[in-house]
Design an enzyme around this catalytic site. Structure first.
Site, PDB file in Angstrom:
ATOM      1  N   GLY A  51     -42.140  41.040  44.933  1.00  0.00           N
ATOM      2  CA  GLY A  51     -43.043  41.550  43.907  1.00  0.00           C
ATOM      3  C   GLY A  51     -44.370  40.835  43.767  1.00  0.00           C
ATOM      4  CD  GLU A 105     -49.910  44.154  51.337  1.00  0.00           C
ATOM      5  OE1 GLU A 105     -49.148  44.624  50.477  1.00  0.00           O
ATOM      6  OE2 GLU A 105     -49.497  43.660  52.402  1.00  0.00           O
ATOM      7  CG  HIS A 163     -47.933  50.632  55.517  1.00  0.00           C
ATOM      8  ND1 HIS A 163     -46.557  50.655  55.591  1.00  0.00           N
ATOM      9  CD2 HIS A 163     -48.384  50.396  56.764  1.00  0.00           C
ATOM     10  CE1 HIS A 163     -46.187  50.446  56.849  1.00  0.00           C
ATOM     11  NE2 HIS A 163     -47.277  50.281  57.588  1.00  0.00           N
TER      12      HIS A 163
HETATM   13  C1  GRF Z   1     -46.133  44.401  51.015  1.00  0.00           C
HETATM   14  O1  GRF Z   1     -46.545  43.931  52.266  1.00  0.00           O
HETATM   15  C2  GRF Z   1     -46.405  45.881  50.903  1.00  0.00           C
HETATM   16  O2  GRF Z   1     -47.538  46.289  51.613  1.00  0.00           O
HETATM   17  C3  GRF Z   1     -45.193  46.478  51.518  1.00  0.00           C
HETATM   18  O3  GRF Z   1     -44.128  45.644  51.126  1.00  0.00           O
HETATM   19  C4  GRF Z   1     -44.625  44.337  50.856  1.00  0.00           C
HETATM   20  C5  GRF Z   1     -44.210  43.992  49.476  1.00  0.00           C
HETATM   21  O4  GRF Z   1     -44.467  42.663  49.142  1.00  0.00           O
HETATM   22  N1  GRF Z   1     -45.053  47.865  51.158  1.00  0.00           N
HETATM   23  P1  GRF Z   1     -44.305  42.182  47.658  1.00  0.00           P
HETATM   24  O5  GRF Z   1     -42.868  42.493  47.213  1.00  0.00           O
HETATM   25  O6  GRF Z   1     -45.301  42.902  46.816  1.00  0.00           O
HETATM   26  O7  GRF Z   1     -44.539  40.702  47.680  1.00  0.00           O
END
Ligand code: GRF
Length: 206
Positions: free
Chosen positions: A16, A182, A112
């Site tokens: 998360g 992200e 993603h």
């Molecule tokens: C991230 O790399 C996201 O792009 C992918 O899953 C991962 C989740 O990471 N869909 P987190 O749980 O938010 O740390």
């Protein structure tokens, strides 16, 4: 009169960190003025032991664990109970049942860790994505935020950001650099969609 904050519901399966970026980047969920444009009102997981749930509890955001992630009625009920305006998949690894996708068309987005349509699709998640990117010899990867549709990682793209691949990158170093992007991009996209009133047709950001 200011608008009530847009109600963001986040679906998670893992640690998360993207949820954390949303919790930090959107407003707090309390209703005292000044009201933020959006806040996370509910976190839903298919796993009771997802670290993301603890992050939600820390800031008193309600959580819900799905009994059966393939049960469209259960997920719809949870989203409707949360009065979700926008649903964000942030590391959610289960398929969203088609009835839920249809109900939340252009109101459900996913992040993603690659430049879709490359390195996406069933089974392409987590470390596997970065391993495949490195194995391909690509010199650039990145992040994609897109709408969820009936096909894994194929919904209309909202925005992409490139991340250079360095000569000595491993899957871990690359994952960390991609993840940092992200965390910037996801709250930005949510706020931008909210600012535009969560349009019922696809938005493409530059
Ligand atoms: C991230 O790399 C996201 O792009 C992918 O899953 C991962 C989740 O990471 N869909 P987190 O749980 O938010 O740390």
């Amino acid at each position: 009169m200011s608008h009530a904050p847009a109600r963001i519901v986040v679906l998670v399966s893992g640690g998360g960190t993207n949820l954390q970026a949303l919790l930090d980047g959107l407003g707090p969920a309390e209703m005292a003025p000044p009201l933020p444009p959006a806040c996370v009102v509910l976190v839903i997981s298919n796993r009771a032991d997802a670290g993301a749930l603890e992050r939600a509890r820390q800031v008193h955001v309600p959580t819900y664990v799905l009994r059966d992630p393939a049960d469209a009625a259960e997920l719809l009920r949870a989203l409707e109970d949360g009065r979700a305006d926008l649903v964000v998949l942030a590391g959610y690894l289960k398929r969203v049942p088609p009835a839920v996708v249809a109900r939340f068309r252009y109101r459900m987005i996913n992040i993603h860790p690659a430049l879709l349509p490359a390195f996406g699709g069933p089974g392409m998640y987590g470390r596997r994505v970065h391993d495949a990117v490195l194995a391909s010899g690509a010199t650039t990867t990145g992040v994609t935020v897109h709408y969820v549709n009936e096909e894994y990682d194929r919904g209309p793209i909202i925005v992409q950001r490139a991340v250079p691949i360095l000569a000595n990158d491993t899957a871990d170093t690359l994952a960390a650099r991609v993840l940092a992007v992200e965390h910037q991009l996801l709250p930005m996209v949510v706020l931008e969609l909210v600012k535009r009133g969560i349009p019922d047709e696809p938005v493409r950001l530059l």
